[in-house]
Design a protein around this motif. Structure first.
Motif, PDB file in Angstrom:
ATOM      1  N   ASN A 182    -112.786  -0.917 -34.266  1.00 26.82           N
ATOM      2  CA  ASN A 182    -113.380  -0.704 -35.582  1.00 26.82           C
ATOM      3  C   ASN A 182    -112.440   0.112 -36.469  1.00 26.82           C
ATOM      4  N   ARG A 183    -111.249   0.419 -35.945  1.00 25.60           N
ATOM      5  CA  ARG A 183    -110.272   1.185 -36.724  1.00 25.60           C
ATOM      6  C   ARG A 183    -109.556   0.291 -37.734  1.00 25.60           C
ATOM      7  N   CYS A 184    -109.344   0.823 -38.928  1.00 22.13           N
ATOM      8  CA  CYS A 184    -108.595   0.108 -39.959  1.00 22.13           C
ATOM      9  C   CYS A 184    -108.003   1.134 -40.923  1.00 22.13           C
ATOM     10  N   PRO A 185    -106.738   0.955 -41.338  1.00 20.41           N
ATOM     11  CA  PRO A 185    -106.135   1.902 -42.270  1.00 20.41           C
ATOM     12  C   PRO A 185    -106.557   1.689 -43.724  1.00 20.41           C
ATOM     13  N   ASN A 186    -107.309   0.619 -43.977  1.00 20.77           N
ATOM     14  CA  ASN A 186    -107.798   0.345 -45.328  1.00 20.77           C
ATOM     15  C   ASN A 186    -109.297   0.610 -45.427  1.00 20.77           C
ATOM     16  N   GLY A 209    -101.875  -7.038 -42.500  1.00 25.95           N
ATOM     17  CA  GLY A 209    -100.421  -7.069 -42.627  1.00 25.95           C
ATOM     18  C   GLY A 209     -99.745  -5.716 -42.502  1.00 25.95           C
ATOM     19  N   LEU A 210    -100.488  -4.713 -42.075  1.00 27.25           N
ATOM     20  CA  LEU A 210     -99.936  -3.353 -42.007  1.00 27.25           C
ATOM     21  C   LEU A 210     -99.551  -2.940 -40.590  1.00 27.25           C
ATOM     22  N   GLY A 211     -99.435  -3.904 -39.693  1.00 32.21           N
ATOM     23  CA  GLY A 211     -99.144  -3.611 -38.291  1.00 32.21           C
ATOM     24  C   GLY A 211     -97.861  -2.843 -38.054  1.00 32.21           C
ATOM     25  N   ASN A 212     -96.825  -3.104 -38.861  1.00 32.52           N
ATOM     26  CA  ASN A 212     -95.573  -2.348 -38.697  1.00 32.52           C
ATOM     27  C   ASN A 212     -95.776  -0.875 -39.045  1.00 32.52           C
ATOM     28  N   LEU A 213     -96.515  -0.632 -40.115  1.00 29.96           N
ATOM     29  CA  LEU A 213     -96.791   0.752 -40.524  1.00 29.96           C
ATOM     30  C   LEU A 213     -97.703   1.441 -39.508  1.00 29.96           C
ATOM     31  N   ILE A 214     -98.688   0.719 -39.003  1.00 28.20           N
ATOM     32  CA  ILE A 214     -99.621   1.274 -38.023  1.00 28.20           C
ATOM     33  C   ILE A 214     -98.894   1.670 -36.748  1.00 28.20           C
ATOM     34  N   ASN A 215     -98.010   0.794 -36.278  1.00 28.30           N
ATOM     35  CA  ASN A 215     -97.353   0.983 -34.984  1.00 28.30           C
ATOM     36  C   ASN A 215     -96.012   1.698 -35.059  1.00 28.30           C
ATOM     37  N   GLY A 216     -95.506   1.893 -36.267  1.00 24.76           N
ATOM     38  CA  GLY A 216     -94.229   2.590 -36.410  1.00 24.76           C
ATOM     39  C   GLY A 216     -93.035   1.801 -35.900  1.00 24.76           C
ATOM     40  N   GLU A 217     -93.186   0.472 -35.823  1.00 26.25           N
ATOM     41  CA  GLU A 217     -92.102  -0.404 -35.387  1.00 26.25           C
ATOM     42  C   GLU A 217     -92.400  -1.826 -35.847  1.00 26.25           C
ATOM     43  N   ARG A 218     -91.376  -2.667 -35.796  1.00 25.87           N
ATOM     44  CA  ARG A 218     -91.567  -4.070 -36.151  1.00 25.87           C
ATOM     45  C   ARG A 218     -92.312  -4.766 -35.027  1.00 25.87           C
ATOM     46  N   ILE A 219     -93.454  -5.364 -35.356  1.00 26.90           N
ATOM     47  CA  ILE A 219     -94.260  -6.029 -34.339  1.00 26.90           C
ATOM     48  C   ILE A 219     -94.065  -7.549 -34.339  1.00 26.90           C
ATOM     49  N   PRO A 261    -105.566   1.997 -49.108  1.00 23.73           N
ATOM     50  CA  PRO A 261    -104.863   2.099 -47.831  1.00 23.73           C
ATOM     51  C   PRO A 261    -104.445   3.528 -47.494  1.00 23.73           C
ATOM     52  N   ARG A 262    -104.535   3.846 -46.221  1.00 26.87           N
ATOM     53  CA  ARG A 262    -104.103   5.157 -45.726  1.00 26.87           C
ATOM     54  C   ARG A 262    -102.620   5.387 -46.022  1.00 26.87           C
ATOM     55  N   ALA A 300     -98.181   0.503 -48.653  1.00 24.53           N
ATOM     56  CA  ALA A 300     -98.900  -0.539 -47.925  1.00 24.53           C
ATOM     57  C   ALA A 300     -98.611  -1.929 -48.488  1.00 24.53           C
ATOM     58  N   TYR A 301     -98.622  -2.078 -49.797  1.00 23.47           N
ATOM     59  CA  TYR A 301     -98.448  -3.406 -50.397  1.00 23.47           C
ATOM     60  C   TYR A 301     -97.085  -3.986 -50.059  1.00 23.47           C
TER      61      TYR A 301
END
Length: 196
Positions: A16-20, A101-111, A140-141, A146-147
């Motif tokens: 249920n987590r989301c940065p937006n 589309g924020l997976g790279n920012l969430i994970n701190g790496e290219r996914i 967005p967090r 984010a954009y």
């Protein structure tokens, strides 16, 4: 509910987590969707718990498995990859991710490279026609970064996933001009466009 069906897909709700905090998000309007009474989780399931739930369904009735629930699937990349690997090895189903589309920012790496061979389709929520309007609509967090992050993800993920699209939600905030600008953005990125 961890697994639910909706139309021709079997959906996986594993966080249920989301940065937006998008103003149009369906989770702020209802607890249920498709066959799920509630998509709010008491705890996040392990990858094995999701696989065990998938095994309970008649998988031959569905066209695809979709990572999409009341959170952003890339918040759980390790679990997502383990589940996708099981689906690809043990079923004939296609695998799709619906993502902000924020997976790279969430994970701190290219996914994106991790998705190769495991994910057949990615649908990225573009949501608006520029970074300021996106920031005002999606909160967005990561702020205005984010954009650019979601555009960069979309451009890169095409190298690893055969079917990539971006979408916007026609929620009243978008003008016809905004929608056309979003369409042009997707054309420049070389991906499909869909208005939901």
């Amino acid at each position: 509910m961890i697994v639910y069906d909706y139309a021709w897909g079997l959906y996986i709700n594993m966080t249920n987590r989301c940065p937006n905090r998008c103003e149009f998000c369906i989770r702020d309007m209802t607890d249920s969707l498709g066959s799920a009474d509630s998509l709010w989780l008491d705890k996040e399931p392990t990858a094995q718990e999701v696989i065990d739930e998938l095994k309970k369904w008649d998988l031959g009735r569905y066209e695809e498995v979709v990572f999409c629930g009341y959170g952003e699937p890339t918040e759980r990349m390790d679990a997502l990859l383990k589940i996708a690997r099981w689906v690809k090895e043990d079923t004939d189903l296609k695998v799709r991710i619906n993502t902000n589309g924020l997976g790279n920012l969430i994970n701190g790496e290219r996914i994106e490279p991790k998705l190769e061979g495991l994910i057949d389709s990615v649908s990225v929520s573009l949501n608006h026609s520029d970074r300021d309007k996106y920031d005002a609509l999606c909160h967005p967090r990561f702020g205005k970064e984010a954009y650019d992050g979601l555009l960069d993800f979309t451009k890169e993920v095409k190298k690893y996933v055969p079917d990539v699209q971006m979408s916007v939600v026609d929620c009243g905030d978008l003008t016809r001009e905004d929608i056309e600008k979003c369409r042009r953005i997707t054309e420049e990125l070389g991906v499909k466009f869909r208005v939901r």
